[in-house]
Design a protein around this motif. Structure first.
Motif, PDB file in Angstrom:
ATOM      1  N   GLY A  15       0.819  -1.212   0.000  1.00  0.00           N
ATOM      2  CA  GLY A  15       0.000   0.000   0.000  1.00  0.00           C
ATOM      3  C   GLY A  15       0.848   1.255   0.000  1.00  0.00           C
ATOM      4  O   GLY A  15       1.921   1.309  -0.609  1.00  0.00           O
ATOM      5  N   ASP A  39       0.137  -9.210  -1.372  1.00  0.00           N
ATOM      6  CA  ASP A  39      -0.942  -8.272  -1.010  1.00  0.00           C
ATOM      7  C   ASP A  39      -2.262  -8.920  -1.390  1.00  0.00           C
ATOM      8  O   ASP A  39      -2.337  -9.615  -2.418  1.00  0.00           O
ATOM      9  N   ARG A  44      -2.505  -3.821  -6.453  1.00  0.00           N
ATOM     10  CA  ARG A  44      -1.462  -3.098  -5.714  1.00  0.00           C
ATOM     11  C   ARG A  44      -0.133  -3.846  -5.750  1.00  0.00           C
ATOM     12  O   ARG A  44       0.927  -3.242  -5.896  1.00  0.00           O
ATOM     13  N   ASN A 174      -5.162   6.835  -3.120  1.00  0.00           N
ATOM     14  CA  ASN A 174      -4.907   5.671  -3.974  1.00  0.00           C
ATOM     15  C   ASN A 174      -6.134   5.428  -4.843  1.00  0.00           C
ATOM     16  O   ASN A 174      -7.003   4.628  -4.493  1.00  0.00           O
ATOM     17  N   LEU A 177      -7.946   1.967  -5.526  1.00  0.00           N
ATOM     18  CA  LEU A 177      -8.573   1.143  -4.496  1.00  0.00           C
ATOM     19  C   LEU A 177     -10.084   1.128  -4.650  1.00  0.00           C
ATOM     20  O   LEU A 177     -10.700   2.136  -4.957  1.00  0.00           O
ATOM     21  N   GLU A 181     -11.723  -0.651   0.227  1.00  0.00           N
ATOM     22  CA  GLU A 181     -10.296  -0.822   0.486  1.00  0.00           C
ATOM     23  C   GLU A 181      -9.600   0.515   0.679  1.00  0.00           C
ATOM     24  O   GLU A 181      -8.399   0.609   0.572  1.00  0.00           O
ATOM     25  N   PRO A 183      -7.531   3.335   2.045  1.00  0.00           N
ATOM     26  CA  PRO A 183      -6.482   3.157   3.042  1.00  0.00           C
ATOM     27  C   PRO A 183      -6.822   3.748   4.404  1.00  0.00           C
ATOM     28  O   PRO A 183      -6.172   3.411   5.391  1.00  0.00           O
TER      29      PRO A 183
END
Ligand SMILES: NC(=O)c1ccc[n+]([C@@H]2O[C@H](COP(=O)([O-])OP(=O)(O)OC[C@H]3O[C@@H](n4cnc5c(N)ncnc54)[C@H](O)[C@@H]3O)[C@@H](O)[C@H]2O)c1
Length: 361
Positions: A15, A39, A44, A174, A177, A181, A183
């Protein structure tokens, strides 16, 4: 894994922070290579491999499979907090050297489990305390270690900044994602986060405070608050006052709610004078001098410096700047701070870093 052997590295968790670590590994391409990435998000893992390994890393969906890979000598753990302990224990049992992101783990019980696995396997273990590689604190620690301030009276460590993205879940750094998901999702989940801002960002301020003190923390009094980020299930700020065995008093201020003028990161004062600074700048003013002496340094990519040091640990037998003992002491201090803040009382920190903080009397 000695001398000139090139280290094969497995990234576990690809990540946000893994990107900084990837830069670090590539800065030492003559001594190490990332050969594998694990992961649960294949995009990712693939993105990491494409960016840092020319797409050549072996990709794994689960950690156990990566740990079976004979080309992996060392693992670099960049996972959400609740996964640090199982990943470290499994990596130790698989005989892999370990670099792990902070916090070391989220409970003293986990720390004891981890210690059992590390002791049984004897693998090298280093905490990714990257801020200790900033030039100003390195020089400050050298001066303090040389006794430049004489007997230490007072220390302050500050880890402050207004993190507006925390209250703005759509500000997704990100974009690849899926919504679930995000972060920040695990950071809003106490079960995965294991604490709040003090355990997370405060970890940096805590290890800096302990490194400056060079002495065991014996008691802590803390206040915490959710000053800005009302959606967080935890505190976003903490203020800890720590008494050290050598008599020095230390303060730690850590927050996602506000910054301070100049955002200095540390101060120390003793019988001969005081110093302050952070990042690339250090000011030292000895008693009786009218103005501080000022030193500055060029920018350092601390994650690269920490990976260089980890390689020195593996290849040259250098002692890690932060191993299990340092991580355990930081965890105990932070656990003591949470108890102090919850109960409104000063908490005693036992000599055994794995022993629970308690309220005396
Ligand atoms: N040193 C620093 O300044 C700094 C800064 C940010 C984060 N961190 C630390 O780094 C760690 C990771 O934080 P982040 O910001 O990179 O988080 P992140 O959410 O961006 O990355 C975590 C990664 O782990 C993966 N993952 C989750 N469960 C997994 C599993 N079971 N198996 C394999 N992969 C799994 C996720 O898919 C994600 O890619 C945390 O411990 C955090 O505190 C340190």
């Amino acid at each position: 894994m000695t001398g000139t052997d090139r280290i094969g590295v497995g990234i576990i968790g690809a990540g946000g922070i893994a990107m900084q670590h990837g830069m670090g590994w590539n800065a030492y391409g003559d001594r190490a290579a990332v050969t594998a990435v694990a992961d649960i998000s294949r995009p990712r893992a693939q993105a990491f491999s494409d960016r840092f390994c020319s797409g050549a890393a072996t990709l794994y969906d689960d950690i156990a499979a990566l740990l079976q890979d004979p080309d992996v000598d060392a693992v670099d753990i960049c996972l959400p907090h609740h996964l640090h302990t199982p990943a470290i224990v499994a990596a130790a049992q698989a005989g892999k050297a370990i670099l792990s992101e902070k916090p070391m783990c989220t409970s003293l019980e986990d720390a004891a489990t981890m210690k059992g696995a590390l002791d049984a396997s004897g693998v090298p273990f280093m905490m990714a305390h990257n801020q200790l590689f900033q030039p100003a604190i390195r020089e400050a620690l050298r001066l303090l270690g040389d006794g430049a301030l004489g007997t230490l009276f007072y220390l302050r460590s500050m880890e402050v900044g207004q993190q507006r993205a925390i209250s703005s879940p759509r500000a997704n750094p990100n974009p690849d994602l899926a919504p679930g998901e995000h972060p920040m999702a695990w950071r809003f989940d106490p079960a995965r986060m294991g604490g709040g801002e003090v355990l997370d960002t405060g970890w940096h301020g805590a290890y800096r405070l302990l490194a400056m003190a060079g002495s065991r923390p014996v008691e802590v009094t803390a206040m915490m608050g959710r000053l800005m980020h009302q959606g967080l299930p935890s505190e976003d700020s903490g203020s800890l006052t720590v008494r050290f065995e050598n008599g020095a008093i230390g303060d730690l201020l850590t927050t996602w709610a506000f910054g301070l003028v100049e955002n200095r990161q540390f101060e120390a004062a003793g019988e001969f004078g005081a110093l302050t600074g952070g990042f690339n700048e250090l000011l030292v003013q000895l008693h009786g001098y009218p103005a501080p002496a000022r030193a500055t340094w060029p920018d350092v990519h601390t994650f690269s410096a920490e990976i260089g040091h980890f390689l020195d640990v593996l290849q040259k037998g250098v002692a890690p700047i932060a191993g299990f003992a340092e991580g355990a002491r930081v965890l105990q201090l932070i656990k003591g701070a949470y108890r102090s803040a919850a109960e409104g009382r000063t908490v005693t920190l036992p000599e055994d870093p794995l022993a629970a903080p308690f309220v005396a009397g």
